[in-house]
Motif scaffolding. Sequence first.
Motif, short mmCIF file in Angstrom:
data_model
loop_
_atom_site.label_atom_id
_atom_site.label_comp_id
_atom_site.label_asym_id
_atom_site.label_seq_id
_atom_site.Cartn_x
_atom_site.Cartn_y
_atom_site.Cartn_z
N HIS A 215 0.80 -1.22 0.00
CA HIS A 215 0.00 0.00 0.00
C HIS A 215 0.84 1.28 0.00
O HIS A 215 0.30 2.36 -0.26
N ILE A 216 2.13 1.18 0.29
CA ILE A 216 2.98 2.38 0.34
C ILE A 216 4.16 2.27 -0.62
O ILE A 216 5.02 3.16 -0.63
N MET A 217 4.22 1.22 -1.44
CA MET A 217 5.43 0.99 -2.23
C MET A 217 5.62 2.05 -3.31
O MET A 217 6.75 2.36 -3.68
N GLN A 218 4.55 2.61 -3.82
CA GLN A 218 4.71 3.68 -4.80
C GLN A 218 5.38 4.89 -4.16
O GLN A 218 6.22 5.55 -4.78
N LEU A 219 5.01 5.18 -2.93
CA LEU A 219 5.65 6.26 -2.18
C LEU A 219 7.13 5.97 -1.99
O LEU A 219 7.99 6.86 -2.19
N VAL A 220 7.47 4.75 -1.61
CA VAL A 220 8.87 4.37 -1.39
C VAL A 220 9.66 4.46 -2.69
O VAL A 220 10.77 5.01 -2.73
N MET A 221 9.10 3.94 -3.78
CA MET A 221 9.80 3.95 -5.05
C MET A 221 10.04 5.37 -5.55
O MET A 221 11.11 5.68 -6.08
N SER A 222 9.08 6.24 -5.38
CA SER A 222 9.24 7.63 -5.81
C SER A 222 10.38 8.31 -5.06
O SER A 222 11.18 9.06 -5.66
N ASN A 223 10.47 8.05 -3.76
CA ASN A 223 11.55 8.65 -2.96
C ASN A 223 12.91 8.06 -3.34
O ASN A 223 13.91 8.80 -3.41
N LEU A 224 12.97 6.77 -3.57
CA LEU A 224 14.23 6.15 -3.97
C LEU A 224 14.68 6.66 -5.34
O LEU A 224 15.88 6.88 -5.58
N GLN A 225 13.73 6.86 -6.25
CA GLN A 225 14.07 7.40 -7.56
C GLN A 225 14.63 8.81 -7.45
O GLN A 225 15.61 9.17 -8.13
N SER A 226 14.02 9.60 -6.56
CA SER A 226 14.51 10.96 -6.35
C SER A 226 15.91 10.95 -5.75
O SER A 226 16.78 11.77 -6.13
N PRO B 52 29.64 7.41 -5.13
CA PRO B 52 29.42 6.01 -5.54
C PRO B 52 28.75 5.17 -4.44
O PRO B 52 27.94 4.30 -4.75
N GLU B 53 29.09 5.43 -3.19
CA GLU B 53 28.52 4.65 -2.09
C GLU B 53 27.01 4.83 -2.00
O GLU B 53 26.25 3.85 -1.88
N LEU B 54 26.56 6.08 -2.08
CA LEU B 54 25.13 6.34 -2.02
C LEU B 54 24.42 5.81 -3.28
O LEU B 54 23.29 5.31 -3.19
N LEU B 55 25.10 5.90 -4.42
CA LEU B 55 24.53 5.36 -5.64
C LEU B 55 24.27 3.86 -5.49
O LEU B 55 23.16 3.37 -5.77
N CYS B 56 25.30 3.14 -5.08
CA CYS B 56 25.18 1.68 -4.96
C CYS B 56 24.13 1.27 -3.93
O CYS B 56 23.35 0.34 -4.15
N GLN B 57 24.08 1.99 -2.81
CA GLN B 57 23.11 1.64 -1.77
C GLN B 57 21.68 1.94 -2.21
O GLN B 57 20.76 1.16 -1.93
N SER B 58 21.48 3.05 -2.90
CA SER B 58 20.13 3.35 -3.39
C SER B 58 19.70 2.35 -4.45
O SER B 58 18.52 1.96 -4.50
N VAL B 59 20.65 1.91 -5.28
CA VAL B 59 20.33 0.91 -6.30
C VAL B 59 19.96 -0.43 -5.64
O VAL B 59 19.07 -1.14 -6.11
N LYS B 60 20.61 -0.78 -4.54
CA LYS B 60 20.26 -2.01 -3.82
C LYS B 60 18.80 -1.96 -3.35
O LYS B 60 18.08 -2.97 -3.42
N CYS B 61 18.39 -0.80 -2.86
CA CYS B 61 17.00 -0.66 -2.42
C CYS B 61 16.04 -0.79 -3.61
O CYS B 61 15.00 -1.46 -3.51
N ILE B 62 16.40 -0.18 -4.73
CA ILE B 62 15.54 -0.24 -5.91
C ILE B 62 15.46 -1.65 -6.45
O ILE B 62 14.39 -2.11 -6.89
N LEU B 63 16.57 -2.36 -6.41
CA LEU B 63 16.57 -3.76 -6.86
C LEU B 63 15.62 -4.61 -6.01
O LEU B 63 14.94 -5.50 -6.51
#
Length: 315
Positions: A240-251, A259-270
């Motif tokens: 019920h909240i995953m669209q909210l989570v995905m929008s924030n991760l995309q931002s 590079p560290e923040l890039l890789c960690q954010s990509v892990k969440c998106i994966l």
Amino acid sequence: MNDFKRGDGVSSVQDEVNSREPGSGPLYDVLPSWCPEQLAVHSDAYAATDAHQEEAGYEAEPGVCDTAFGWKSLGQELRPNDVTTDLTTFQHGNRALASKEMRKSQDRGMAHSEESRLANLLRRVSREDDRDRRLATLKQLREFISHGESKVTMVKQLDTTLSTLNDILNESSKLLWELRQEAAACVGLLCTVLSYEAERIFKWLFLKFNSSSRDEVKLLYLVAAQRALEAAGERKAFSHIMQLVMSNLQSILENVDTPELLCQSVKCILQVARCYPHVFSTNFRDTVDILVGWHIDHTQRQALTQQVSGQFISY
């Protein structure tokens, strides 16, 4: 006069009849409205009166009023069986009420005990000076959260718990990195266990991420988000909240500059892509474009380029 069966209940009526003048009217005119045409009173309670009347030449027979008015004898009114039944029911009711009150008291005691334990863990992890003891206490806190048996207690103290964990995440000593990672794991686990509070906790995470000026602290917030998504897994607890989570991760992915923040954010998106592919599909093109930009940047380290390539394969 012989048509009437006398009793104490009609003595006043008899007196009134005797006082009437002869020929003044029918007898039934003087009968009160509450008495039936054939008045007869008989009860065990008036046994002595009946005996006296029989000696005087009157018959003492059971009459209509006994049944008409539902009058009962003294023996019928005080039956031992009825009293015993009522008493037994009353006693059983008292036992049930006592048991219910005892259960309530035990529940209140247990809730108070859990609240005291959580408060004690939070206080110790905040005030303890020894690093190893703090780490051990924080692991006890994570175990307390993982059991999920005191969700009401955790919801009541959610703000205090998040505030305590946030203080640990923002500590500056590099010697406490393991402790801070453990605190991030606690935040993620708390989000999963209290799935009905997940929206509130995710919003708190992204708000703290955006307001922080330290990359290492931002990294820990993303670690907490990853732990929450991994723990939820295929249970779809956050649908019920995953669209909210995905929008924030995309931002976050669009604005990271290390590079560290890039890789960690990509892990969440994966993790979102694995468990909620229908949500990720709307962000797939934008995510790939960002990763391509990082991949063709020749100023980046070779290790980062290889890692981004691996993430492409994962998509």
